[in-house]
Design an enzyme around this catalytic site. Structure first.
Site, short mmCIF file in Angstrom:
data_model
loop_
_atom_site.label_atom_id
_atom_site.label_comp_id
_atom_site.label_asym_id
_atom_site.label_seq_id
_atom_site.Cartn_x
_atom_site.Cartn_y
_atom_site.Cartn_z
N LYS A 116 0.69 -1.33 -0.09
CA LYS A 116 0.07 -0.19 -0.37
C LYS A 116 0.84 1.17 0.04
O LYS A 116 0.34 2.11 -0.24
CB LYS A 116 -1.33 0.03 1.03
CG LYS A 116 -2.36 -1.39 0.98
CD LYS A 116 -3.20 -1.19 2.14
CE LYS A 116 -4.02 -1.63 2.36
NZ LYS A 116 -3.80 -3.45 1.54
N GLY A 164 -8.27 -6.92 3.34
CA GLY A 164 -9.30 -7.64 4.50
C GLY A 164 -9.64 -6.93 5.82
O GLY A 164 -10.20 -7.61 6.97
N GLY A 165 -8.36 -6.06 6.25
CA GLY A 165 -8.80 -5.50 7.43
C GLY A 165 -7.66 -5.52 7.90
O GLY A 165 -8.30 -4.62 9.62
N GLU A 200 -2.68 7.54 7.15
CA GLU A 200 -3.48 8.08 6.81
C GLU A 200 -4.65 8.59 7.13
O GLU A 200 -5.44 7.85 8.18
CB GLU A 200 -3.53 7.77 5.46
CG GLU A 200 -4.79 6.61 5.34
CD GLU A 200 -5.11 6.40 4.00
OE1 GLU A 200 -3.95 5.52 2.86
OE2 GLU A 200 -6.29 5.45 3.64
N LYS A 201 -4.67 9.60 6.51
CA LYS A 201 -6.29 11.13 7.30
C LYS A 201 -7.63 9.79 7.52
O LYS A 201 -7.92 9.06 6.43
CB LYS A 201 -6.65 12.12 7.14
CG LYS A 201 -7.51 12.53 6.95
CD LYS A 201 -7.15 12.56 8.33
CE LYS A 201 -8.52 13.91 9.22
NZ LYS A 201 -7.84 14.35 10.29
N LYS A 237 -16.71 -6.44 2.40
CA LYS A 237 -18.00 -6.29 1.19
C LYS A 237 -18.34 -7.64 1.59
O LYS A 237 -18.95 -8.80 1.46
CB LYS A 237 -17.54 -6.09 -0.35
CG LYS A 237 -16.45 -5.06 -0.04
CD LYS A 237 -16.04 -5.34 -1.18
CE LYS A 237 -14.70 -4.54 -1.89
NZ LYS A 237 -14.12 -4.69 -2.80
N GLU A 288 -6.66 1.57 -2.58
CA GLU A 288 -5.93 0.58 -2.88
C GLU A 288 -5.93 -0.09 -4.46
O GLU A 288 -7.42 0.50 -4.67
CB GLU A 288 -6.19 -0.74 -2.28
CG GLU A 288 -7.14 -1.38 -2.12
CD GLU A 288 -7.52 -2.32 -0.94
OE1 GLU A 288 -6.67 -2.50 -0.56
OE2 GLU A 288 -7.94 -3.20 -0.72
N ARG A 292 -6.52 -8.67 -9.81
CA ARG A 292 -7.02 -9.42 -10.33
C ARG A 292 -8.55 -9.44 -10.62
O ARG A 292 -9.15 -8.53 -10.20
CB ARG A 292 -6.66 -11.10 -8.75
CG ARG A 292 -7.07 -9.62 -7.58
CD ARG A 292 -7.89 -10.34 -6.07
NE ARG A 292 -7.57 -10.16 -4.84
CZ ARG A 292 -9.22 -9.53 -5.02
NH1 ARG A 292 -9.82 -9.30 -5.19
NH2 ARG A 292 -8.89 -8.93 -3.46
N VAL A 295 -14.57 -10.48 -6.26
CA VAL A 295 -15.23 -11.02 -6.12
C VAL A 295 -16.98 -10.69 -6.72
O VAL A 295 -17.63 -11.32 -6.80
CB VAL A 295 -15.65 -11.43 -4.64
CG1 VAL A 295 -17.26 -11.90 -3.41
CG2 VAL A 295 -14.49 -12.06 -3.88
#
Length: 447
Positions: A116, A164-165, A200-201, A237, A288, A292, A295
């Site tokens: 990132k 994925g968090g 980041e903010k 998601k 980001e 690929r 989903v």
């Protein structure tokens, strides 16, 4: 076009890729673990090879074994699907070294966008708006505090290699950073082998909107409009739709053109997705890039009439895009919901045997399944077992189809998140197109 393709994945996405391969006359080679020996993708594949034990390290992440199978089965190309090895630059490099086509971008681009921090640098250089923050790894928690105070709270403490968090945390003061930094760093290192952190903010109540792009090997790059992905649980998601009910045409085109410019700046090839956070004033910021297939790609297929897997295969085989930006239509509306084998109240996985599946049928209903009657859902893999995709002319019509379809969607033997999905798609904030990324925490997790 390829004659033989190995699908280095499992579940519904393996089935989905095999369906397109078969339509193109491509021989499909499946792989499976001991836990998946009776899975649908094993039965559908023209040839299927056992990798090893049930754990992913023994099977679906075992690069040596997968490449051994690919060589023995004379696969010309490997489609990685999503998750697992799909964004593993080393895997792509090793495919390349063996003369096997990796269906995706180059290993260098995968590595660049997989970090990132490096992705932020590249996008800033390309003139793409990015969230205020730093583009270098933090030395320690104390430095994180200094950066956060210069930016202004709240901020996001994020893992450079995260997804994925994982390794991601909203922090609102210095004490929270000092408390959470080490744990986030350790999780990132455990999951990704990289503990680099940055700040980041944090944008309050944003939309999460992404742009699908396709790029061939001849410099042709197009965008396939957007997907609204704001309804999320723990940064994963849950509901996706196209087009976004929030965007206006000017912003929509601007985001698409920005994504094309960004893709060209990194010499991107194949299918990819640029993810953005969009604030209340429709200002958008790069989040980001996913190098690929996503989903949620079916909602884009439903509004454009394109088969994204077919386009991936054609690009990887050296074909040029046979359409330009002006040829890409956008018709109707589509919504996808993800079906998880999990307790709808606690969100804990719910493995077990599926006794019976009753699926809704009718116009505008599409199913992507990784299960069948008598399937055993194991605890070894991601609990997403299916996707329900609905489409129609207008958003209101599609929501009506979706609500009725969920009422008639029955999986017996395990718990699923279908009760939660029914609640989501009946909520006024969703119905009015006003849901932001805080929707689930505000309205669904309160009881």
């Amino acid at each position: 076009m390829f004659k033989r393709v190995l699908i280095a994945n499992r579940g519904e996405i393996a089935v989905r890729i095999m369906r397109t391969c078969k339509s193109l006359g491509i021989f499909t080679i499946g792989i499976y673990s001991q836990a998946d020996k009776d899975a649908p993708h094993v039965k559908i594949a023209d040839e299927a090879c056992l990798l090893g034990g049930p754990r992913v390290a023994e099977s679906y992440l075992n690069i040596d074994k997968i490449l051994e199978v690919a060589l023995l089965s004379e696969a010309e190309a490997i489609h990685p699907g999503y998750g697992l090895l799909s964004e593993n630059a080393d895997f792509a490099r090793r495919c390349e070294a063996l003369g096997i086509v990796f269906i995706g971008p180059s290993p260098d681009v995968i590595a660049q966008m997989g970090s990132k921090i490096e992705a932020r640098k590249a996008m800033k250089e390309a003139g793409v708006p990015v969230v205020e923050g730093i583009s270098y790894p933090l030395a320690n928690a104390e430095e994180a505090v200094k950066v956060a105070e210069s930016i202004g709270y709240p901020v996001m403490l994020k893992a450079s290699a995260g997804g994925g968090g994982i390794g991601m945390q909203i922090v609102r003061n210095a004490s929270e950073i000092l408390k959470m930094y080490e744990g986030n760093q350790k999780r990132a290192n455990d999951f990704f082998g990289d503990g680099a952190m940055y700040v980041e903010k944090y944008i309050e109540n944003p939309r999460h909107i992404e742009i699908q792009i396709l790029a061939d090997q001849f410099g042709n790059t197009v965008y396939l409009w957007e997907r609204e992905c704001s309804i999320q649980r723990r940064h994963q998601k849950v509901v996706e739709e196209a087009p976004s009910p929030f965007l206006d045409e000017v912003t929509r085109v601007k985001m698409g053109e920005t994504s094309v410019r960004a893709a060209k700046s990194i010499d991107y090839k194949n299918a990819g997705t640029f993810e953005f956070l969009v604030d209340e004033n429709k200002n958008f910021f790069f989040l980001e890039m996913n190098t690929r297939l996503q989903v949620e790609h079916p909602v884009t297929e439903e509004i454009t009439g394109l088969d994204l897997v077919a386009e991936q295969l054609k690009i990887a085989a050296g074909c040029s895009l046979d359409f330009s930006q002006k040829d890409i239509k956008r018709e109707g509306h589509a919504i996808e919901v993800r079906i998880y084998a999990e307790d709808p109240k606690t969100f804990y996985p719910s493995p077990g045997k599926i006794n019976k599946i009753d699926l809704p049928k009718g116009p505008g209903i599409r199913h992507e399944l990784g299960i069948h009657d008598q399937s055993v859902v194991t605890p070894f893999y991601d609990p997403m077992i299916a996707k329900l995709v609905v489409s129609g002319k207008q958003r209101d019509d599609v929501i009506d189809i979706l609500q009725k379809a969920l009422v008639n969607y029955h999986i017996q033997g395990i718990k699923t998140n279908i009760p939660m999905l029914k609640e989501v798609v009946a909520h006024p904030a969703f119905l009015s197109g006003q849901a932001t990324t805080s929707f689930v925490d505000k309205f669904i997790n309160k009881h």
